[in-house]
Design a protein around this motif. Structure first.
Motif, PDB file in Angstrom:
ATOM      1  N   SER A   1     -33.548  -8.176  43.502  1.00  0.00           N
ATOM      2  CA  SER A   1     -33.563  -8.687  44.871  1.00  0.00           C
ATOM      3  C   SER A   1     -32.359  -9.597  45.076  1.00  0.00           C
ATOM      4  O   SER A   1     -31.581  -9.845  44.155  1.00  0.00           O
ATOM      5  CB  SER A   1     -34.858  -9.462  45.147  1.00  0.00           C
ATOM      6  OG  SER A   1     -34.824 -10.713  44.496  1.00  0.00           O
TER       7      SER A   1
ATOM      8  N   ARG B   1     -40.847  -1.225  34.597  1.00  0.00           N
ATOM      9  CA  ARG B   1     -40.112  -1.158  35.860  1.00  0.00           C
ATOM     10  C   ARG B   1     -39.815  -2.563  36.338  1.00  0.00           C
ATOM     11  O   ARG B   1     -40.616  -3.470  36.161  1.00  0.00           O
ATOM     12  CB  ARG B   1     -40.960  -0.458  36.931  1.00  0.00           C
ATOM     13  CG  ARG B   1     -41.030   1.025  36.744  1.00  0.00           C
ATOM     14  CD  ARG B   1     -41.693   1.712  37.928  1.00  0.00           C
ATOM     15  NE  ARG B   1     -40.838   1.633  39.107  1.00  0.00           N
ATOM     16  CZ  ARG B   1     -41.180   0.983  40.224  1.00  0.00           C
ATOM     17  NH1 ARG B   1     -42.327   0.374  40.334  1.00  0.00           N
ATOM     18  NH2 ARG B   1     -40.368   0.966  41.251  1.00  0.00           N
TER      19      ARG B   1
ATOM     20  N   LYS C   1     -37.584  -4.599  39.804  1.00  0.00           N
ATOM     21  CA  LYS C   1     -36.890  -4.413  41.072  1.00  0.00           C
ATOM     22  C   LYS C   1     -36.043  -5.653  41.314  1.00  0.00           C
ATOM     23  O   LYS C   1     -36.550  -6.768  41.320  1.00  0.00           O
ATOM     24  CB  LYS C   1     -37.874  -4.205  42.215  1.00  0.00           C
ATOM     25  CG  LYS C   1     -37.182  -3.866  43.529  1.00  0.00           C
ATOM     26  CD  LYS C   1     -38.187  -3.325  44.514  1.00  0.00           C
ATOM     27  CE  LYS C   1     -37.528  -2.896  45.788  1.00  0.00           C
ATOM     28  NZ  LYS C   1     -37.028  -1.541  45.745  1.00  0.00           N
TER      29      LYS C   1
ATOM     30  N   ASN D   1     -32.018  -4.557  45.261  1.00  0.00           N
ATOM     31  CA  ASN D   1     -33.230  -3.814  45.614  1.00  0.00           C
ATOM     32  C   ASN D   1     -33.373  -2.497  44.867  1.00  0.00           C
ATOM     33  O   ASN D   1     -34.194  -1.659  45.247  1.00  0.00           O
ATOM     34  CB  ASN D   1     -33.334  -3.589  47.127  1.00  0.00           C
ATOM     35  CG  ASN D   1     -33.348  -4.900  47.878  1.00  0.00           C
ATOM     36  OD1 ASN D   1     -34.048  -5.832  47.483  1.00  0.00           O
ATOM     37  ND2 ASN D   1     -32.570  -4.996  48.929  1.00  0.00           N
ATOM     38  N   SER D   2     -32.593  -2.293  43.807  1.00  0.00           N
ATOM     39  CA  SER D   2     -32.734  -1.075  43.006  1.00  0.00           C
ATOM     40  C   SER D   2     -34.040  -1.113  42.231  1.00  0.00           C
ATOM     41  O   SER D   2     -34.450  -2.163  41.735  1.00  0.00           O
ATOM     42  CB  SER D   2     -31.587  -0.954  41.995  1.00  0.00           C
ATOM     43  OG  SER D   2     -30.363  -0.702  42.635  1.00  0.00           O
ATOM     44  N   ASP D   3     -34.678   0.048  42.119  1.00  0.00           N
ATOM     45  CA  ASP D   3     -35.803   0.208  41.199  1.00  0.00           C
ATOM     46  C   ASP D   3     -35.194   0.500  39.835  1.00  0.00           C
ATOM     47  O   ASP D   3     -34.485   1.495  39.672  1.00  0.00           O
ATOM     48  CB  ASP D   3     -36.712   1.358  41.639  1.00  0.00           C
ATOM     49  CG  ASP D   3     -37.537   0.989  42.854  1.00  0.00           C
ATOM     50  OD1 ASP D   3     -38.093  -0.122  42.865  1.00  0.00           O
ATOM     51  OD2 ASP D   3     -37.611   1.802  43.789  1.00  0.00           O
ATOM     52  N   ILE D   4     -35.463  -0.369  38.887  1.00  0.00           N
ATOM     53  CA  ILE D   4     -34.835  -0.285  37.565  1.00  0.00           C
ATOM     54  C   ILE D   4     -35.888   0.098  36.539  1.00  0.00           C
ATOM     55  O   ILE D   4     -36.968  -0.495  36.490  1.00  0.00           O
ATOM     56  CB  ILE D   4     -34.200  -1.636  37.185  1.00  0.00           C
ATOM     57  CG1 ILE D   4     -33.172  -2.044  38.245  1.00  0.00           C
ATOM     58  CG2 ILE D   4     -33.566  -1.570  35.800  1.00  0.00           C
ATOM     59  CD1 ILE D   4     -32.727  -3.492  38.141  1.00  0.00           C
TER      60      ILE D   4
ATOM     61  N   VAL E   1     -31.316   3.634  36.843  1.00  0.00           N
ATOM     62  CA  VAL E   1     -31.586   3.598  38.278  1.00  0.00           C
ATOM     63  C   VAL E   1     -31.523   5.045  38.762  1.00  0.00           C
ATOM     64  O   VAL E   1     -30.507   5.719  38.555  1.00  0.00           O
ATOM     65  CB  VAL E   1     -30.581   2.713  39.043  1.00  0.00           C
ATOM     66  CG1 VAL E   1     -30.776   2.830  40.543  1.00  0.00           C
ATOM     67  CG2 VAL E   1     -30.703   1.256  38.598  1.00  0.00           C
TER      68      VAL E   1
ATOM     69  N   SER F   1     -40.928   7.186  37.645  1.00  0.00           N
ATOM     70  CA  SER F   1     -39.581   6.769  37.260  1.00  0.00           C
ATOM     71  C   SER F   1     -39.205   7.327  35.903  1.00  0.00           C
ATOM     72  O   SER F   1     -38.084   7.792  35.692  1.00  0.00           O
ATOM     73  CB  SER F   1     -39.494   5.243  37.205  1.00  0.00           C
ATOM     74  OG  SER F   1     -39.769   4.670  38.449  1.00  0.00           O
TER      75      SER F   1
END
Length: 158
Positions: free
Chosen positions: A63, A59, A61, A113-116, A138, A8
């Motif tokens: 929800s 990181r 995520k 549900n984004s990977d941040i 993101v 990331s």
């Protein structure tokens, strides 16, 4: 965790490698934090790492549990991630401080549900006040940014 963070992180800081990361050590007084605490059963258990340039990264995520409008993460949740990242930047320098004020700029909606990727860094340090900045990414895109002032924990107590 480190390899996923590096994947990331390479989107926004391509010169960083796994060898550049060092885990940020939280003070014992912070172990029950709802975002990064290891002793909070319902917490996110975020793990922050620092780089040689004194920035911290983690990181997260999102929800449905952090939803605001349908399909979009709540701005308050995003601000909490920023606050956590800025606080961790202070921990990385062995500074315990609390948020005094914070300004946030939401640049884009953040889908569920984004990977941040969370980033925090100290801008200036003049005891008892510290100026800190935070950013959320993101897929390599800056989506939210903040600046804040933190005050040394316990300063002014009688």
């Amino acid at each position: 965790m480190e390899l996923v963070l590096i994947d990331s992180l390479s989107l926004v800081s391509p010169e960083t490698s796994a060898d550049d990361l060092c885990a940020v050590v939280k003070p014992l007084s912070h172990q029950h934090c709802m975002l990064c605490g290891t002793q909070n059963l319902l917490g996110l258990h975020l793990q922050f790492f620092s780089t040689a340039d004194q920035q911290v990264w983690a990181r997260a995520k999102g929800s449905i549990h952090q939803q605001g409008y349908q399909g979009i993460l709540h701005g308050g949740f995003l601000s909490a991630l920023l606050d956590s990242g800025m606080c961790q930047a202070l921990f990385q320098q062995n500074i315990e401080a609390v948020t005094a004020d914070m300004s946030i700029r939401y640049l884009h909606e953040v889908p569920l549900n984004s990977d941040i990727l969370i980033k925090g860094k100290i801008i200036s340090s003049r005891y008892p006040l510290y100026k800190v900045e935070g950013e959320l990414y993101v897929a390599g895109q800056l989506v939210v940014k903040s600046s804040a002032r933190f005050m040394a924990k316990g300063f002014g107590k009688k």
